[in-house]
Design a protein around this motif. Structure first.
Motif, short mmCIF file in Angstrom:
data_model
loop_
_atom_site.label_atom_id
_atom_site.label_comp_id
_atom_site.label_asym_id
_atom_site.label_seq_id
_atom_site.Cartn_x
_atom_site.Cartn_y
_atom_site.Cartn_z
N GLU A 163 -1.62 -41.41 -49.51
CA GLU A 163 -0.18 -41.65 -49.68
C GLU A 163 0.31 -42.67 -48.65
N ALA A 164 -0.23 -42.62 -47.44
CA ALA A 164 0.17 -43.60 -46.42
C ALA A 164 -0.26 -45.01 -46.81
N VAL A 165 -1.40 -45.14 -47.47
CA VAL A 165 -1.84 -46.45 -47.97
C VAL A 165 -0.91 -46.92 -49.08
N ARG A 166 -0.59 -46.01 -50.01
CA ARG A 166 0.29 -46.39 -51.12
C ARG A 166 1.66 -46.84 -50.64
N SER A 167 2.17 -46.16 -49.59
CA SER A 167 3.51 -46.48 -49.10
C SER A 167 3.53 -47.69 -48.18
N GLY A 168 2.35 -48.14 -47.76
CA GLY A 168 2.28 -49.28 -46.86
C GLY A 168 2.25 -48.93 -45.39
N ARG A 169 2.35 -47.63 -45.05
CA ARG A 169 2.30 -47.22 -43.64
C ARG A 169 0.93 -47.51 -43.04
N LEU A 170 -0.12 -47.23 -43.80
CA LEU A 170 -1.49 -47.39 -43.34
C LEU A 170 -2.12 -48.56 -44.07
N PRO A 171 -2.26 -49.69 -43.41
CA PRO A 171 -2.84 -50.86 -44.08
C PRO A 171 -4.28 -50.61 -44.50
N LEU A 172 -4.62 -51.08 -45.68
CA LEU A 172 -5.99 -50.95 -46.17
C LEU A 172 -6.97 -51.64 -45.22
N GLU A 173 -6.50 -52.71 -44.58
CA GLU A 173 -7.36 -53.45 -43.63
C GLU A 173 -7.74 -52.57 -42.44
N ARG A 174 -6.87 -51.65 -42.07
CA ARG A 174 -7.16 -50.74 -40.96
C ARG A 174 -8.31 -49.81 -41.33
N LEU A 175 -8.32 -49.31 -42.56
CA LEU A 175 -9.42 -48.48 -43.02
C LEU A 175 -10.72 -49.29 -43.11
N ALA A 176 -10.60 -50.52 -43.57
CA ALA A 176 -11.79 -51.38 -43.66
C ALA A 176 -12.36 -51.65 -42.27
N ASP A 177 -11.48 -51.83 -41.29
CA ASP A 177 -11.90 -52.06 -39.91
C ASP A 177 -12.65 -50.85 -39.37
N ALA A 178 -12.12 -49.65 -39.65
CA ALA A 178 -12.78 -48.42 -39.21
C ALA A 178 -14.14 -48.28 -39.87
N ALA A 179 -14.21 -48.59 -41.16
CA ALA A 179 -15.47 -48.48 -41.88
C ALA A 179 -16.52 -49.44 -41.33
N GLU A 180 -16.09 -50.63 -40.96
CA GLU A 180 -17.02 -51.62 -40.42
C GLU A 180 -17.59 -51.14 -39.09
N ARG A 181 -16.77 -50.58 -38.24
CA ARG A 181 -17.26 -50.11 -36.94
C ARG A 181 -18.17 -48.90 -37.11
N THR A 182 -17.80 -48.00 -37.98
CA THR A 182 -18.65 -46.83 -38.22
C THR A 182 -19.98 -47.25 -38.82
N GLY A 183 -19.95 -48.25 -39.70
CA GLY A 183 -21.19 -48.78 -40.27
C GLY A 183 -22.09 -49.37 -39.20
N ARG A 184 -21.50 -50.09 -38.25
CA ARG A 184 -22.30 -50.64 -37.15
C ARG A 184 -22.93 -49.55 -36.31
N LEU A 185 -22.17 -48.47 -36.10
CA LEU A 185 -22.71 -47.34 -35.33
C LEU A 185 -23.92 -46.73 -36.06
N LYS A 186 -23.80 -46.53 -37.35
CA LYS A 186 -24.90 -45.94 -38.10
C LYS A 186 -26.11 -46.88 -38.13
N ASP A 187 -25.86 -48.17 -38.20
CA ASP A 187 -26.97 -49.14 -38.15
C ASP A 187 -27.68 -49.05 -36.80
N TRP A 188 -26.92 -48.92 -35.73
CA TRP A 188 -27.51 -48.79 -34.39
C TRP A 188 -28.37 -47.53 -34.30
N LEU A 189 -27.86 -46.43 -34.82
CA LEU A 189 -28.61 -45.17 -34.78
C LEU A 189 -29.93 -45.28 -35.54
N ALA A 190 -29.91 -45.99 -36.64
CA ALA A 190 -31.12 -46.12 -37.45
C ALA A 190 -32.20 -46.92 -36.75
N GLY A 191 -31.84 -47.70 -35.75
CA GLY A 191 -32.81 -48.55 -35.08
C GLY A 191 -33.32 -48.02 -33.77
#
Length: 484
Positions: free
Chosen positions: A308-336
């Motif tokens: 709902e926060a995304v739909r209303s514009g309170r939570l930018p979709l780019e913010r979620l994408a940023d979080a996903a990118e950092r979490t993805g980097r963390l998981k990549d680091w763990l795999a190595g």
């Protein structure tokens, strides 16, 4: 939103969540959520997630059949322990003992071994080390969890702890930003206030976080405390100024930012968990630790609120994408990364070297073993009901509070034998001080053993400080006093 877009947003929101669950077998709802993109889980001993290491290893293996989750735990060693230590006490001393020794190489070795034990059972994200500078001796939640009251000392051990943990292939998470050491309130129960401006924070709270970041800490955890000069009444966990402005901007942390448990009153007490979660994401957090009691229903509520926060514009979709990118980097680091070798001898070495003795204890050679009396102390919420004391080396040890007649009862039992009085943070417990003082008045030959911070000690008393109540600290003390 189009159906496909809505599904992707739901997946991105789930990718920020670290909920809890009950038991040592992953429930069906959790496995389903992992398949839908859930970032991972936070394990809690109080939820029955860690009955033993074999069960925990089986649990994490089952989680990995569903996805590649982050499996997080609060394993600081010392007084805050979940990996079996909640049943026996940790074989590793906590940060106060490591700070007392002040050998960063030993701190690195201890944390490497602790990380190796976590890796063996499939845990890959450790909510440690605590890098708070404990400048308030009456701090109810940090205390022995801190390396000490000096920023430079804490900084060098923060770097060593991060390095050791990550050498074992486990991601370290330095906490609790922007620093919980100057508070006299517990953020589990309210919003502590740190009345400090940026200059003071730069000198006192930030050096350990900078050191941890420079050492490559993959994650930093936020604290639910208010910095009036910066966050203006908002807990740091929910503050864009604290997370994005200070931690990202001023300190330059580009790894994952994790919240402390959002079920704590300091974060969600006034606004509820779903709204606190949305505000934390807006502020710049990447992963949300929901808390021990937050399971399936909470996940659904948070996902709905964030959507709902995304739909209303309170939570930018780019913010979620940023979080996903950092979490993805963390998981990549763990795999190595691969695990290190468990080295429990490091824990006992550190505990022995941390001991500080004032005076000379009597010898019990050839006589009746001394009576050990342990004075009751309430543990803070973060520590929980972890065993402590010298009981394993003193079969008839007595644990007592400060009730009327307690001193007389102890003195009667100690007739004709030595007396060891075990304290834990006596400076924070008036009843401990009163009872210890009464016992010493009648038995000046008694030995005091302080298993918390050694702030209070009667003049002239034989006093042994352990700088912690872990099993390793207790064994070291028992050896020094001839009990083991």
């Amino acid at each position: 939103m189009a159906d496909q877009n809505s599904a992707e947003i739901s997946r991105m929101v789930r990718g920020t969540l670290l909920p809890a669950f009950a038991g040592a077998v992953p429930p069906r709802w959790l496995l389903d959520e992992l398949e839908r993109g859930l970032a991972g889980v936070t394990l809690f001993a109080i939820n029955g997630n860690v009955p033993n290491t074999e069960a925990l290893a089986a649990l994490t293996a089952r989680l990995r059949k569903a996805a590649a989750p982050l499996v997080a735990i609060d394993e600081e060693g010392g007084d805050v322990t979940r990996l079996g230590g909640h049943l026996t006490g940790s074989p590793y001393p906590g940060n106060a003992a490591l700070g007392a020794v002040d050998d960063p190489a030993l701190t690195r070795r201890v944390y490497r071994s602790l990380g190796a034990e976590l890796a063996e059972v499939g845990v890959n994200l450790n909510f440690a080390p605590s890098v708070d500078v404990n400048t308030a001796s009456d701090n109810p939640v940090i205390g022995t969890r801190s390396f000490g009251p000096d920023a430079a000392l804490v900084a060098r051990h923060a770097a060593a702890a991060v390095t050791g943990t990550q050498e074992a292939g486990v991601a370290a998470c330095a906490k609790h930003f922007p620093g919980h050491g100057a508070t006299v309130e517990d953020s589990h129960l309210g919003v502590p206030i740190v009345d400090a401006g940026l200059d003071l924070l730069d000198r006192r709270e930030f050096p350990p976080f900078r050191a941890a970041i420079e050492a490559g800490a993959r994650a930093v955890m936020t604290a639910h405390l208010d910095l009036p000069a910066i966050t203006a009444g908002v807990p740091a966990t929910l503050s864009h100024a604290a997370i994005t402005g200070l931690l990202r901007g001023r300190l330059g942390h580009d790894g994952v930012i994790v919240t402390d448990a959002l079920d704590m009153d300091g974060a969600s007490g006034a606004i509820g968990l779903p709204e606190a979660s949305v505000r934390a994401l807006i502020a710049g957090a990447d992963l949300l630790c929901l808390g021990s009691g937050e399971h399936e229903v909470s996940v659904r509520a948070v996902v709905a609120a964030a959507e709902e926060a995304v739909r209303s514009g309170r939570l930018p979709l780019e913010r979620l994408a940023d979080a996903a990118e950092r979490t993805g980097r963390l998981k990549d680091w763990l795999a190595g990364h691969s695990a290190a070798i468990v080295d429990r001898a490091a824990g006992l070495e550190a505990a022995r070297r941390a001991l500080r003795l004032s005076g000379e204890p009597p010898r019990w050679d050839g006589g009746t073993a001394p009576l050990v009396v342990e004075l009751e102390a309430t543990a803070n919420i973060a520590v929980g009901p972890t065993p402590w004391g010298l009981g394993p080396w003193a079969p008839d040890a007595v644990r007592t509070g400060g009730s009327d007649g307690a001193a007389d009862s102890v003195l009667e039992r100690a007739t004709g034998r030595g007396l060891i009085i075990v304290l834990r943070d006596a400076h924070r417990h008036a009843a401990q001080r009163a009872l210890a003082t009464a016992l010493l008045a009648a038995r000046p030959d008694a030995v005091l053993v302080e298993m918390g911070l050694p702030v209070w000690a009667p003049e002239g008393a034989v006093h042994l400080a352990t700088y912690g109540a872990a099993q390793a600290n207790a064994q070291a003390a028992a050896e020094r006093l001839g009990l083991a």
